[in-house]
Scaffold this active site. Structure first.
Site, PDB file in Angstrom:
ATOM      1  CE  LYS A  61      -1.902   2.881   2.714  1.00 15.69           C
ATOM      2  NZ  LYS A  61      -1.921   4.127   1.695  1.00 15.69           N
ATOM      3  CB  SER A  80       4.472   9.517  10.968  1.00 17.45           C
ATOM      4  OG  SER A  80       2.867   8.890  11.273  1.00 17.45           O
ATOM      5  CB  THR A  81       6.700   7.920  15.857  1.00 19.48           C
ATOM      6  OG1 THR A  81       7.937   7.966  15.291  1.00 19.48           O
ATOM      7  CG2 THR A  81       6.529   7.261  17.000  1.00 19.48           C
ATOM      8  N   GLY A 109       2.890   4.243  13.355  1.00 18.81           N
ATOM      9  CA  GLY A 109       3.657   2.983  13.869  1.00 18.81           C
ATOM     10  C   GLY A 109       2.891   2.624  15.060  1.00 18.81           C
ATOM     11  CD  GLU A 112      13.530   0.674   8.989  1.00 23.11           C
ATOM     12  OE1 GLU A 112      13.949   1.786   9.514  1.00 23.11           O
ATOM     13  OE2 GLU A 112      14.054  -0.145   8.858  1.00 23.11           O
ATOM     14  CB  CYS A 165      13.363   8.971   7.984  1.00 26.69           C
ATOM     15  SG  CYS A 165      14.157   7.908   6.901  1.00 26.69           S
ATOM     16  CD  GLU A 167      10.201  12.676  11.180  1.00 26.49           C
ATOM     17  OE1 GLU A 167       9.065  12.296  11.332  1.00 26.49           O
ATOM     18  OE2 GLU A 167      11.053  12.190  10.593  1.00 26.49           O
TER      19      GLU A 167
HETATM   20  P1  NAD Z   1       2.248   8.474   7.581  1.00 20.41           P
HETATM   21  O1  NAD Z   1       2.658   7.529   8.818  1.00 20.41           O
HETATM   22  O2  NAD Z   1       1.367   9.380   7.972  1.00 20.41           O
HETATM   23  O3  NAD Z   1       1.859   7.660   6.380  1.00 20.41           O
HETATM   24  C1  NAD Z   1       2.668   6.343   5.864  1.00 20.41           C
HETATM   25  C2  NAD Z   1       1.967   5.317   5.312  1.00 20.41           C
HETATM   26  O4  NAD Z   1       0.974   4.815   6.422  1.00 20.41           O
HETATM   27  C3  NAD Z   1       1.006   5.912   4.094  1.00 20.41           C
HETATM   28  O5  NAD Z   1       0.985   4.862   2.943  1.00 20.41           O
HETATM   29  C4  NAD Z   1      -0.498   5.992   4.959  1.00 20.41           C
HETATM   30  O6  NAD Z   1      -1.141   6.127   3.873  1.00 20.41           O
HETATM   31  C5  NAD Z   1      -0.224   4.850   5.943  1.00 20.41           C
HETATM   32  N1  NAD Z   1      -1.074   5.007   7.023  1.00 20.41           N
HETATM   33  C6  NAD Z   1      -1.474   6.355   7.722  1.00 20.41           C
HETATM   34  N2  NAD Z   1      -2.115   5.951   8.812  1.00 20.41           N
HETATM   35  C7  NAD Z   1      -2.392   4.650   8.776  1.00 20.41           C
HETATM   36  C8  NAD Z   1      -3.074   3.759   9.677  1.00 20.41           C
HETATM   37  N3  NAD Z   1      -3.827   4.323  10.836  1.00 20.41           N
HETATM   38  N4  NAD Z   1      -3.154   2.651   9.361  1.00 20.41           N
HETATM   39  C9  NAD Z   1      -2.435   2.148   8.252  1.00 20.41           C
HETATM   40  N5  NAD Z   1      -1.855   2.812   7.527  1.00 20.41           N
HETATM   41  C10 NAD Z   1      -1.850   4.053   7.629  1.00 20.41           C
HETATM   42  O7  NAD Z   1       3.880   8.909   7.216  1.00 20.41           O
HETATM   43  P2  NAD Z   1       3.958   9.985   5.936  1.00 20.41           P
HETATM   44  O8  NAD Z   1       3.570  11.262   6.343  1.00 20.41           O
HETATM   45  O9  NAD Z   1       3.381   9.359   4.719  1.00 20.41           O
HETATM   46  O10 NAD Z   1       5.646   9.905   5.847  1.00 20.41           O
HETATM   47  C11 NAD Z   1       6.296  10.639   6.652  1.00 20.41           C
HETATM   48  C12 NAD Z   1       6.960  10.032   7.932  1.00 20.41           C
HETATM   49  O11 NAD Z   1       7.521   8.725   7.334  1.00 20.41           O
HETATM   50  C13 NAD Z   1       7.934  10.734   8.655  1.00 20.41           C
HETATM   51  O12 NAD Z   1       7.520  10.555  10.177  1.00 20.41           O
HETATM   52  C14 NAD Z   1       9.234  10.108   8.502  1.00 20.41           C
HETATM   53  O13 NAD Z   1      10.079  10.293   9.191  1.00 20.41           O
HETATM   54  C15 NAD Z   1       8.789   8.692   8.121  1.00 20.41           C
HETATM   55  N6  NAD Z   1       9.946   8.016   7.363  1.00 20.41           N
HETATM   56  C16 NAD Z   1      10.748   6.890   8.068  1.00 20.41           C
HETATM   57  C17 NAD Z   1      11.473   6.464   7.174  1.00 20.41           C
HETATM   58  C18 NAD Z   1      12.638   5.426   7.824  1.00 20.41           C
HETATM   59  O14 NAD Z   1      13.187   4.513   7.295  1.00 20.41           O
HETATM   60  N7  NAD Z   1      12.648   5.410   9.173  1.00 20.41           N
HETATM   61  C19 NAD Z   1      11.960   6.707   5.964  1.00 20.41           C
HETATM   62  C20 NAD Z   1      10.855   7.525   5.256  1.00 20.41           C
HETATM   63  C21 NAD Z   1       9.926   8.473   6.077  1.00 20.41           C
END
Ligand code: NAD
Length: 487
Positions: A180, A234-235, A238, A256, A290, A391
């Site tokens: 996804k 995002s955390t 997570g 991650e 990230c 962040e």
């Molecule tokens: P996000 O957590 O909002 O979304 C990431 C993914 O999760 C998307 O596909 C989103 O649709 C999905 N998602 C959102 N809510 C969900 C839920 N309740 N249940 C299941 N899936 C859900 O993050 P973002 O805004 O897309 O990305 C930015 C974040 O990602 C930042 O915090 C960044 O640090 C992190 N990031 C981490 C790494 C790493 O390797 N550690 C790499 C890149 C980005």
């Protein structure tokens, strides 16, 4: 490819293009211009069910994992070749949906994705169990078996590469996958799945559902027939995924997550190298990384000069059309993300940090409809300020002064995150001490944002757990069975 040439996307289930059962769609826009690029299906739980069923069927029938390893290796190598063959198309799609420069799409996203598939193709024939000397008259051995159906949920900042970091090792291990992508950046994931089938991957082994996190993502996370969830994002999300696992089938989860990585400069550092590392550590990919070096810790002896040199370069950084070769920084991913970044700027000002440069939207000329934010540097930042703790995920640097090594370590470890860090010094003892003391999954010494498919990447503390890349990712997609034979 002009935006007009992008056909509406479709779910990719069992090797076929499918609409969402509901018929609903999501608009995909170019954040550099706000123009509509195309639409993709807005998948709901019934679509996720179909994708998981296709993945399960392929797993049970062993259409992929049952193939000779040398054949599976060849399929992944062919997929790597196809990604390279379509590099221009994929890079342009990536730039159109993310707003990052074409140079970044090709060099830091699409190119590494091809080499990641090549790297994991090499693993297919090297995943094996052990024989273990046990007491008594027994033969004991282990089987390292694929985890099963993997749900991979990825963010928007490196859409193809982060999908690849999940899909390539999962396929190498013999798993079937439902991917996804982010609702903001679904286009390259859909092309990846088509190319995988073209490379010879059996239908149903890699499925893609496009949709929102709280609907399609949540359905995948709570699905009773998904064995493993691999997430980058995002955390906050997570945490939701851990709950979803706990409240469903206790599927394995690797996370991650975010970061607030310290970039630590000692007075004896190679100054020019440290300046470049600090500069691209925060402004590369418009700060949407990230592992961005978003906290710059500089020794008091060189602090003022270092920050001023950085700022003078930041003022000259060219923002603009991401497809223009001269553009150094593109637009933020969305209006919401731009507003979020500007909100942090305001909080920095309110908390008393000194705004040295940037701090505002750039809407000049052709950038008028895009979501561009000028490269921003705050000086005199205190470690407790919001801009030093949270962040931001944008081009905003918080420069903090430190007085000695212990002080630097205390500040470096003083956030909830632990994704990455860098140390700039010529003192080898100091460098190794810092590498040992810093709580982070990656420490760079005299470099920044070094990545290799063989080297593990992931977090300490609330930056997550589990590792992408290298042999450590193989552990995420396999489980070990112990077999006892009475002799
Ligand atoms: P996000 O957590 O909002 O979304 C990431 C993914 O999760 C998307 O596909 C989103 O649709 C999905 N998602 C959102 N809510 C969900 C839920 N309740 N249940 C299941 N899936 C859900 O993050 P973002 O805004 O897309 O990305 C930015 C974040 O990602 C930042 O915090 C960044 O640090 C992190 N990031 C981490 C790494 C790493 O390797 N550690 C790499 C890149 C980005």
């Amino acid at each position: 490819m002009s935006p007009a040439a992008i056909q509406p996307g479709a779910l990719f289930i069992n090797g076929k293009r499918e609409d969402a059962v509901s018929g609903r769609t999501i608009e995909v826009r170019n954040p550099a211009t706000a123009e509509l690029l195309t639409t993709v299906p807005d998948a709901g739980s019934e679509d996720v069910d179909r994708a998981v069923a296709a993945a399960r069927t392929s797993f049970v029938r062993k259409t992929w994992r049952g193939l000779p390893p040398s054949r599976r290796e060849r399929v992944l190598l062919t997929l790597a070749d196809l990604i390279e063959k379509h590099r221009d198309e994929l890079s342009l799609l990536e730039t159109l949906e993310t707003g990052k420069t074409l140079r970044e799409s090709a060099g830091a996203d699409v190119g590494p994705s091809a080499s990641c598939f090549r790297y994991y193709a090499g693993w297919v024939r090297k995943i094996h169990g052990e024989t273990i000397p046990v007491d008594g008259s027994f033969l004991n051995y282990t089987l390292r078996e694929p985890m099963g159906v993997v749900g991979a949920i990825v963010p928007w900042n490196f859409p193809l590469q982060l999908a690849t970091w999940k899909v390539a090792p999962a396929l190498a291990c013999g798993c079937s996958v439902v991917l996804k992508p982010s609702e903001l950046t679904p286009l390259t994931a859909l092309r990846l799945a088509e190319l995988a089938v073209e490379a010879g991957l059996p239908e149903g082994v890699l499925n893609v559902v496009t949709g929102y996190g709280t609907t399609a993502g949540d359905a995948l996370a709570r699905h009773m027939d998904v064995d493993k969830l691999s997430f980058t994002g995002s955390t906050r999300t997570g945490r939701a995924l851990l709950n979803a696992s706990a409240e469903s089938n206790l599927k394995r989860v690797s996370l991650e997550l975010g970061g607030k990585s310290p970039n630590i400069v000692f007075p004896d550092a190679d100054r020019e190298a440290a300046i470049k590392g600090a500069f691209w550590g925060i402004f590369g990919n418009k700060g949407e990384i990230c592992s961005a070096g978003s906290r710059l810790l500089v020794h008091g002896d060189i602090y003022d000069e270092f920050v001023e040199t950085l700022a003078s370069r930041a003022r000259r950084l060219k923002l603009g059309d991401p497809q223009d070769k001269l553009t150094m920084m593109g637009s933020q991913i969305s209006a919401a993300q731009m507003e979020r970044v500007l909100g942090y700027v305001q909080s920095g000002v309110e908390e008393g940090a000194r705004l040295v440069c940037g701090g505002e939207r750039d809407a000049e000329g052709a950038k008028a409809n895009g979501f561009f934010v000028k490269p921003t540097i705050f000086a005199d930042v205190k470690p407790s300020m919001k801009i030093a703790q949270e962040e931001i995920f944008g081009p905003v640097l918080a420069a903090i002064r430190f007085e000695n090594t212990d002080h630097a370590i205390e500040i470096a470890n003083g956030t909830i995150y632990g994704l990455a860090a860098a140390v700039w010094t010529r003192d080898i003892k100091l460098a190794h001490r810092m590498a040992a003391e810093i709580q982070a999954g990656t420490v760079w010494i005299n470099t920044y944002n070094g990545f290799d498919n063989g080297s593990p990447f992931g977090g300490y503390k609330q930056s997550g757990f589990g590792r992408d890349l290298g042999m450590h990712a193989i552990e995420q997609y396999t489980q070990v069975k112990s077999v006892w034979v009475a002799l």
